[in-house]
Design a protein around this motif. Structure first.
Motif, short mmCIF file in Angstrom:
data_model
loop_
_atom_site.label_atom_id
_atom_site.label_comp_id
_atom_site.label_asym_id
_atom_site.label_seq_id
_atom_site.Cartn_x
_atom_site.Cartn_y
_atom_site.Cartn_z
N TYR A 7 42.25 41.79 26.18
CA TYR A 7 41.91 41.01 27.37
C TYR A 7 40.50 41.38 27.83
CZ TYR A 7 46.78 39.65 27.39
OH TYR A 7 48.00 39.11 27.04
N GLY A 8 39.64 40.37 27.92
CA GLY A 8 38.24 40.59 28.32
C GLY A 8 38.09 40.76 29.83
N ILE A 18 45.23 41.25 36.58
CA ILE A 18 45.86 42.34 35.81
C ILE A 18 47.38 42.13 35.80
CG2 ILE A 18 46.36 44.83 35.84
CD1 ILE A 18 43.44 45.28 36.59
N LYS A 19 47.90 41.71 36.95
CA LYS A 19 49.35 41.44 37.01
C LYS A 19 49.73 40.28 36.09
CE LYS A 19 50.29 43.21 41.64
NZ LYS A 19 50.52 42.84 43.04
N ALA A 20 48.85 39.26 36.04
CA ALA A 20 49.12 38.12 35.16
C ALA A 20 49.09 38.56 33.70
CB ALA A 20 48.10 37.01 35.42
N VAL A 21 48.14 39.45 33.36
CA VAL A 21 48.06 39.98 32.00
C VAL A 21 49.35 40.72 31.68
CG1 VAL A 21 46.96 41.81 30.60
CG2 VAL A 21 45.55 40.11 31.79
N ALA A 22 49.80 41.55 32.63
CA ALA A 22 51.04 42.32 32.42
C ALA A 22 52.20 41.37 32.12
CB ALA A 22 51.33 43.18 33.64
N GLU A 23 52.23 40.25 32.83
CA GLU A 23 53.32 39.29 32.60
C GLU A 23 53.27 38.72 31.19
OE1 GLU A 23 53.76 36.40 35.75
OE2 GLU A 23 54.14 38.07 37.14
N ALA A 41 36.62 46.46 30.79
CA ALA A 41 36.45 46.78 32.21
C ALA A 41 36.51 45.48 33.00
CB ALA A 41 35.10 47.44 32.40
N MET A 42 36.78 45.57 34.29
CA MET A 42 36.74 44.38 35.15
C MET A 42 35.36 43.72 35.00
SD MET A 42 38.43 45.75 38.66
CE MET A 42 40.09 46.41 38.75
N THR A 76 40.92 49.94 34.03
CA THR A 76 41.79 48.78 33.75
C THR A 76 42.97 49.14 32.85
OG1 THR A 76 40.14 48.17 32.11
CG2 THR A 76 40.15 46.90 34.15
N SER A 77 42.77 50.12 31.93
CA SER A 77 43.89 50.47 31.05
C SER A 77 45.02 51.11 31.87
CB SER A 77 43.45 51.38 29.90
OG SER A 77 42.96 52.61 30.40
N ALA A 78 44.65 52.00 32.77
CA ALA A 78 45.68 52.65 33.58
C ALA A 78 46.38 51.62 34.49
CB ALA A 78 45.07 53.77 34.41
N LEU A 79 45.58 50.76 35.14
CA LEU A 79 46.17 49.77 36.05
C LEU A 79 47.09 48.80 35.29
CD1 LEU A 79 43.14 48.90 38.38
CD2 LEU A 79 45.21 50.20 39.00
N THR A 80 46.64 48.39 34.09
CA THR A 80 47.47 47.45 33.32
C THR A 80 48.79 48.10 32.92
OG1 THR A 80 45.44 46.44 32.50
CG2 THR A 80 47.45 45.88 31.31
#
Ligand code: ADP
Ligand code: ASP
Ligand code: MG
Length: 408
Positions: A7-8, A18-23, A41-42, A76-80
């Motif tokens: 994910y870019g 990030i939540k949408a990516v997790a989904e 990164a964001m 971003t890796s930790a948050l994801t």
């Protein structure tokens, strides 16, 4: 299947995304696949960090620069991983180091040497979703943090897919796939269902930043099945594949542009053997990649001008080295031009069709665009022009070669 999903920056630009990516990741996992996620990164974060460094130092050390820049992807890796756990799946975030991504020591554009990934493999077996911080690795001896060049998370993803022998590498971005040209400049650009590795490699190295050049090189070398898709919808995207027969029927498959180069000209260098070798050896030793080179035959047999282009990020270093060599050679001096753009047409069909370059030059001429440099290969023609004509040139070439067709 084992699927790597990258994910870019725009796809992880904020907490909602990030939540949408997790989904999307969890949905893939629930379909029965093992998933390795690679995140950038964001968006804007890497530029922000570079800017901070330049506020502290005019020429920050590259080793420290890498440590700084790698932090964006760690966030971003930790948050994801946290967002995935929140949805009820087991997830574990890894830095480049924890993933065992070993690179050479060329800071800010390191090359991946190997990926050990033992811990990640074990975690995958234990049904964890792995989230890897893109764009980074470490050196083998000193364990110094390195980064892989701008856009380098694409390379992280492809290299991890290859190392883990993944069935598919999905590159999620902010457009639906690879288009005939940048859809943000030409709305009529057409999405390609598939593109050959060779064409994608030319496209990327000519400035179409949708995939980082080295990631395509890697995918081609190791035959990594790769698809470019949007993280904002479920459209099928563009497959990057081996060339097939029909592809040669299309003469020009796309137009690319690159505004990230600077032209340097060494004036009046002696016209004798060994001069070019001396200049370009000095530049290569500083790890600067030279793109186009033009040398004129001297009219008096004594002195000639040599022009070449280098990436903007390396231009200061290249200028310094070139000035030193110019002095040594007794040249008149060095000039630079920053307001240039390289416009290119790409297509494997050019191998078997003639007159393509002439048509490109004619089109540019008709619109009053002067050509400063030209280079060609079997499957591309590039022209350096004044950067103020970039959008115009891309649009008219896209039109001339009949590439329009509307977004699919
Ligand atoms: P990410 O942050 O997901 O890595 P990038 O910004 O690096 O995304 O790459 C995607 C961008 O590439 C698009 O927004 C688009 O403007 C640009 N681009 C340039 N040429 C092309 C092309 N031929 N097809 C698709 N996108 C292109
Ligand atoms: N964050 C890095 C960059 O902006 C790497 C990437 O996004 O792929 O270049
Ligand atoms: Mg990118």
């Amino acid at each position: 299947m084992l699927i790597v999903q990258k994910y870019g920056g725009t796809s992880v630009a904020n907490v909602e995304r990030i939540k949408a990516v997790a989904e999307r990741v969890v949905k893939t996992a629930k379909q029965g696949h093992k998933v390795v996620v690679v995140v950038s990164a964001m968006s804007g974060e890497t530029d922000k960090l570079i800017n901070l460094a330049h506020q502290v130092s005019a020429s920050p050390s590259e080793r420290e620069m890498d440590l700084l820049l790698s932090s964006g992807e760690r966030v971003t890796s930790a948050l994801t991983a946290m967002a995935i756990e929140e949805l009820g799946c087991k997830a574990m975030a890894f830095t480049g180091r924890q993933m065992g991504i070993i690179t050479d020591a060329v800071h800010t554009k390191a090359r991946i040497e190997k990926i050990t990934g033992e811990r990640a493999k074990k975690a995958l077996e234990e049904n964890y979703i792995i989230v890897v911080a893109g764009f980074q690795g470490i050196t083998e001896g000193e364990a110094d943090v390195t980064t892989l060049g701008r856009g380098g998370s694409d390379l992280s993803a492809v290299a991890i897919a290859s190392a883990l022998d993944a069935d598919l590498c999905e590159i999620y971005t902010d457009v639906d796939g690879v288009y005939t040209t940048d859809p943000n400049i030409v709305p009529e650009a057409r999405k390609l269902d598939k593109i050959s590795y060779e064409e994608m490699l030319e496209f990327a190295s000519l400035g179409a930043k949708v995939l980082q050049t080295r990631s395509v090189e890697f995918a081609m070398k190791y035959n990594v099945p790769t698809v470019v898709r949007s993280s904002f919808n479920d459209n099928p995207g563009t497959l990057v594949v081996k060339e097939d027969k029909d592809m040669e029927n299309v003469v020009v498959s796309g137009v690319a542009y690159d505004k990230n180069q600077v032209k340097l000209t060494i004036m009046s260098v002696p016209d004798k053997p060994g001069i070019a070798a001396k200049i370009f050896n000095a530049i290569a030793n500083a790890n600067v990649v030279v793109d186009m080179i033009v040398q004129n035959i001297s009219s008096d047999g004594k002195a000639t001008d040599i022009s070449f282009t280098v990436p903007k990020t390396d231009s200061k270093r290249a200028l310094k080295i070139t000035e030193d060599v110019a002095k040594e050679l007794g040249a008149k001096g060095v000039t630079t031009r920053e307001d240039i753009a390289k416009i290119s047409i790409v297509g494997v069909g050019m191998r078997t069709h003639s007159g393509v370059a002439a048509k490109m030059f004619e089109t540019l001429a008709k619109h009053g665009v002067n050509i400063m440099m030209i280079s060609t290969s079997e499957i591309k023609v590039s022209c350096v022009i004044d950067s103020k004509y970039t959008e115009l040139a891309v649009r008219v070439l896209h039109d001339t070669f009949g590439l329009a067709g509307g977004k699919v």
